[in-house]
Design a protein around this motif. Sequence first.
Motif, PDB file in Angstrom:
ATOM      1  N   VAL A  44      -9.919   9.189  10.379  1.00 54.81           N
ATOM      2  CA  VAL A  44      -9.244   9.114  11.489  1.00 54.81           C
ATOM      3  C   VAL A  44      -7.766   9.140  11.113  1.00 54.81           C
ATOM      4  N   VAL A  45      -7.263   8.255   9.803  1.00 55.41           N
ATOM      5  CA  VAL A  45      -5.861   8.407   9.670  1.00 55.41           C
ATOM      6  C   VAL A  45      -5.348   9.494   9.116  1.00 55.41           C
ATOM      7  N   ALA A  46      -6.308  10.411   8.351  1.00 54.14           N
ATOM      8  CA  ALA A  46      -5.926  11.579   7.742  1.00 54.14           C
ATOM      9  C   ALA A  46      -5.697  12.612   8.881  1.00 54.14           C
ATOM     10  N   THR A  47      -6.519  12.519   9.946  1.00 53.31           N
ATOM     11  CA  THR A  47      -6.500  13.656  10.967  1.00 53.31           C
ATOM     12  C   THR A  47      -4.965  13.239  11.587  1.00 53.31           C
ATOM     13  N   PHE A  48      -4.326  12.190  11.599  1.00 58.29           N
ATOM     14  CA  PHE A  48      -3.056  12.107  12.326  1.00 58.29           C
ATOM     15  C   PHE A  48      -1.907  12.006  11.283  1.00 58.29           C
ATOM     16  N   MET A  49      -2.129  12.274   9.884  1.00 55.84           N
ATOM     17  CA  MET A  49      -1.039  12.225   9.091  1.00 55.84           C
ATOM     18  C   MET A  49      -0.059  13.518   8.940  1.00 55.84           C
ATOM     19  N   PRO A  50      -0.755  14.633   9.370  1.00 52.62           N
ATOM     20  CA  PRO A  50      -0.002  15.922   9.283  1.00 52.62           C
ATOM     21  C   PRO A  50       1.236  15.701  10.279  1.00 52.62           C
ATOM     22  N   GLY A  51       0.892  15.223  11.522  1.00 49.18           N
ATOM     23  CA  GLY A  51       1.833  15.128  12.575  1.00 49.18           C
ATOM     24  C   GLY A  51       2.775  13.920  12.279  1.00 49.18           C
ATOM     25  N   LEU A  52       2.320  12.977  11.622  1.00 45.06           N
ATOM     26  CA  LEU A  52       3.479  11.876  11.377  1.00 45.06           C
ATOM     27  C   LEU A  52       4.298  12.326  10.360  1.00 45.06           C
ATOM     28  N   ALA A  53       3.797  13.184   9.453  1.00 44.46           N
ATOM     29  CA  ALA A  53       4.947  13.587   8.256  1.00 44.46           C
ATOM     30  C   ALA A  53       5.780  14.518   8.861  1.00 44.46           C
ATOM     31  N   LEU A  54       5.181  15.325   9.979  1.00 43.12           N
ATOM     32  CA  LEU A  54       6.422  16.496  10.516  1.00 43.12           C
ATOM     33  C   LEU A  54       7.402  15.740  11.290  1.00 43.12           C
ATOM     34  N   GLY A  55       6.794  14.558  12.235  1.00 43.34           N
ATOM     35  CA  GLY A  55       7.690  13.770  12.977  1.00 43.34           C
ATOM     36  C   GLY A  55       8.664  13.402  12.054  1.00 43.34           C
ATOM     37  N   LEU A  56       8.341  12.644  11.125  1.00 40.32           N
ATOM     38  CA  LEU A  56       9.220  11.892  10.306  1.00 40.32           C
ATOM     39  C   LEU A  56      10.327  12.661   9.350  1.00 40.32           C
ATOM     40  N   ALA A  57       9.763  14.041   8.989  1.00 38.67           N
ATOM     41  CA  ALA A  57      10.700  14.989   8.633  1.00 38.67           C
ATOM     42  C   ALA A  57      11.466  15.920   9.348  1.00 38.67           C
ATOM     43  N   GLY A  58      11.405  15.401  10.563  1.00 43.41           N
ATOM     44  CA  GLY A  58      12.289  16.272  11.778  1.00 43.41           C
ATOM     45  C   GLY A  58      12.162  17.509  12.134  1.00 43.41           C
ATOM     46  N   ARG A  59      10.628  17.885  11.720  1.00 44.77           N
ATOM     47  CA  ARG A  59      10.480  19.335  11.879  1.00 44.77           C
ATOM     48  C   ARG A  59       9.668  19.431  13.392  1.00 44.77           C
ATOM     49  N   TRP A  60      10.460  19.359  14.202  1.00 49.24           N
ATOM     50  CA  TRP A  60       9.919  19.213  15.742  1.00 49.24           C
ATOM     51  C   TRP A  60       9.176  20.432  16.352  1.00 49.24           C
ATOM     52  N   SER A  61       9.603  21.707  16.010  1.00 50.05           N
ATOM     53  CA  SER A  61       8.850  22.687  16.504  1.00 50.05           C
ATOM     54  C   SER A  61       7.621  22.677  15.836  1.00 50.05           C
ATOM     55  N   ASP A  62       7.633  22.440  14.626  1.00 53.38           N
ATOM     56  CA  ASP A  62       6.294  22.453  13.859  1.00 53.38           C
ATOM     57  C   ASP A  62       5.451  21.412  14.315  1.00 53.38           C
ATOM     58  N   PHE A  63       5.958  20.224  14.608  1.00 52.12           N
ATOM     59  CA  PHE A  63       5.064  19.158  15.384  1.00 52.12           C
ATOM     60  C   PHE A  63       4.472  19.607  16.537  1.00 52.12           C
ATOM     61  N   LEU A  64       5.317  20.009  17.355  1.00 49.82           N
ATOM     62  CA  LEU A  64       4.634  20.884  18.796  1.00 49.82           C
ATOM     63  C   LEU A  64       3.675  21.661  18.452  1.00 49.82           C
ATOM     64  N   ILE A  65       3.652  22.479  17.807  1.00 50.09           N
ATOM     65  CA  ILE A  65       2.595  23.536  17.206  1.00 50.09           C
ATOM     66  C   ILE A  65       1.385  23.064  16.642  1.00 50.09           C
ATOM     67  N   TRP A  66       1.705  21.552  15.649  1.00 52.72           N
ATOM     68  CA  TRP A  66       0.640  20.981  15.235  1.00 52.72           C
ATOM     69  C   TRP A  66      -0.398  20.367  16.521  1.00 52.72           C
ATOM     70  N   VAL A  67       0.386  19.861  17.462  1.00 55.01           N
ATOM     71  CA  VAL A  67      -0.198  18.937  18.622  1.00 55.01           C
ATOM     72  C   VAL A  67      -0.961  20.155  19.370  1.00 55.01           C
ATOM     73  N   GLY A  68      -0.479  21.064  19.462  1.00 53.80           N
ATOM     74  CA  GLY A  68      -1.084  22.145  20.576  1.00 53.80           C
ATOM     75  C   GLY A  68      -2.406  22.704  19.643  1.00 53.80           C
ATOM     76  N   ALA A  69      -2.346  23.192  18.411  1.00 57.31           N
ATOM     77  CA  ALA A  69      -3.420  23.685  17.458  1.00 57.31           C
ATOM     78  C   ALA A  69      -4.271  22.727  17.209  1.00 57.31           C
ATOM     79  N   ALA A  70      -3.922  21.548  16.855  1.00 55.14           N
ATOM     80  CA  ALA A  70      -5.006  20.436  16.627  1.00 55.14           C
ATOM     81  C   ALA A  70      -5.762  20.334  17.633  1.00 55.14           C
ATOM     82  N   ALA A  71      -5.195  20.024  18.887  1.00 51.61           N
ATOM     83  CA  ALA A  71      -5.722  19.725  20.197  1.00 51.61           C
ATOM     84  C   ALA A  71      -6.887  20.931  20.305  1.00 51.61           C
ATOM     85  N   ILE A  72      -6.583  22.128  20.371  1.00 48.39           N
ATOM     86  CA  ILE A  72      -7.413  23.258  20.656  1.00 48.39           C
ATOM     87  C   ILE A  72      -8.435  23.463  19.634  1.00 48.39           C
TER      88      ILE A  72
END
Length: 89
Positions: A44-72
């Motif tokens: 469960v923690v590993a599932t959310f780690m890419p999003g956390l890493a993208l958010g902390l890195a400030g890659r907001w467009s990639d974060f939004l892509i991650w949110v949408g693609a991970a949900a689908i």
Amino acid sequence: MMLLGWLGLSGALASAACIALLAAADPKRRGVALARPGLRRWLVVATFMPGLALGLAGRWSDFLIWVGAAAILGWAVAALANMRRKPRS
């Protein structure tokens, strides 16, 4: 220069892999208790780690892509895990 969106998509694929492992190790689905309950927590923690890493890195467009693609992809994994196979006659 890295193309826009590849980090988000690769993070979503990693999250989908963790979701698939969670679905495969579901004790209710398998009818047995999971031997290692700590494994589910780590997945469960590993599932959310890419999003956390993208958010902390400030890659907001990639974060939004991650949110949408991970949900689908998560919905697709859940739908495939719940499919019942027809018994052979």
